[in-house]
Design a protein around this motif. Structure first.
Motif, mmCIF file in Angstrom:
data_model
loop_
_atom_site.group_PDB
_atom_site.id
_atom_site.type_symbol
_atom_site.label_atom_id
_atom_site.label_comp_id
_atom_site.label_asym_id
_atom_site.label_seq_id
_atom_site.Cartn_x
_atom_site.Cartn_y
_atom_site.Cartn_z
ATOM 1 N N GLY A 27 43.152 43.803 37.974
ATOM 2 C CA GLY A 27 42.646 42.895 38.994
ATOM 3 C C GLY A 27 42.361 41.525 38.430
ATOM 4 N N PRO A 28 41.687 40.691 39.209
ATOM 5 C CA PRO A 28 41.424 39.318 38.787
ATOM 6 C C PRO A 28 40.567 39.222 37.528
ATOM 7 C CG PRO A 28 40.387 39.785 40.920
ATOM 8 C CD PRO A 28 41.220 40.963 40.561
ATOM 9 N N ASN A 29 39.629 40.150 37.336
ATOM 10 C CA ASN A 29 38.803 40.109 36.129
ATOM 11 C C ASN A 29 39.649 40.373 34.882
ATOM 12 O OD1 ASN A 29 36.261 39.974 34.669
ATOM 13 N ND2 ASN A 29 36.506 42.176 34.365
ATOM 14 N N THR A 30 40.508 41.376 34.954
ATOM 15 C CA THR A 30 41.389 41.673 33.830
ATOM 16 C C THR A 30 42.274 40.467 33.526
ATOM 17 O OG1 THR A 30 41.398 44.046 34.286
ATOM 18 C CG2 THR A 30 43.241 43.192 33.002
ATOM 19 N N LEU A 31 42.864 39.898 34.547
ATOM 20 C CA LEU A 31 43.736 38.741 34.356
ATOM 21 C C LEU A 31 42.989 37.571 33.720
ATOM 22 C CD1 LEU A 31 46.495 37.422 34.709
ATOM 23 C CD2 LEU A 31 45.783 36.781 37.033
ATOM 24 N N LYS A 32 41.792 37.314 34.200
ATOM 25 C CA LYS A 32 40.997 36.207 33.675
ATOM 26 C C LYS A 32 40.698 36.401 32.185
ATOM 27 C CE LYS A 32 36.662 33.716 34.428
ATOM 28 N NZ LYS A 32 35.425 33.657 35.192
ATOM 29 N N VAL A 33 40.305 37.608 31.814
ATOM 30 C CA VAL A 33 39.997 37.891 30.408
ATOM 31 C C VAL A 33 41.259 37.767 29.561
ATOM 32 C CG1 VAL A 33 39.245 39.672 28.778
ATOM 33 C CG2 VAL A 33 37.993 39.319 30.911
#
Length: 82
Positions: A27-33
C-alpha cells in the motif's frame, strides 16, 4: 520473486528488507518507505530475504548452488547494470 513464491510472500520479504511491518499488502505506506530508502540497501536486504526463504525449503540442499548464484547475479545486475 513473486512468480516463484507468490505476490504476498514477495511483498512481505520486501517489507522486512525495508524494516516495516510485513503484512503482505503493498500500500501507500510501503511505497513511501521504499522510496525513501537507498536502492542498494533495499536490493541487498531483499536478496538476503530471498536466500533465507530458499534456505527454509526442503529442496534447498539440492538446488542451493544455482538458486544462490541466481540471487547474486540479480543483485549485481540491479546494483551495477550491464
Amino acid at each position: 520473486f513473486a512468480v516463484n513464491s507468490g505476490v504476498k510472500v514477495a511483498v512481505q520479504a520486501v517489507q522486512r528488507a525495508a524494516g516495516i511491518l510485513s503484512d503482505g499488502i503493498f500500500g501507500p505506506n510501503t511505497l513511501k518507505v521504499l522510496q525513501s530508502l537507498p536502492a542498494a540497501d533495499l536490493v541487498i536486504g531483499l536478496q538476503a530475504e530471498r536466500i533465507l526463504l530458499m534456505a527454509s525449503l526442503s529442496t534447498f540442499p539440492r538446488f542451493a548452488r544455482g538458486w544462490v548464484k541466481r540471487v547474486i547475479s540479480t543483485a549485481v545486475e540491479a546494483l551495477h547494470g550491464n
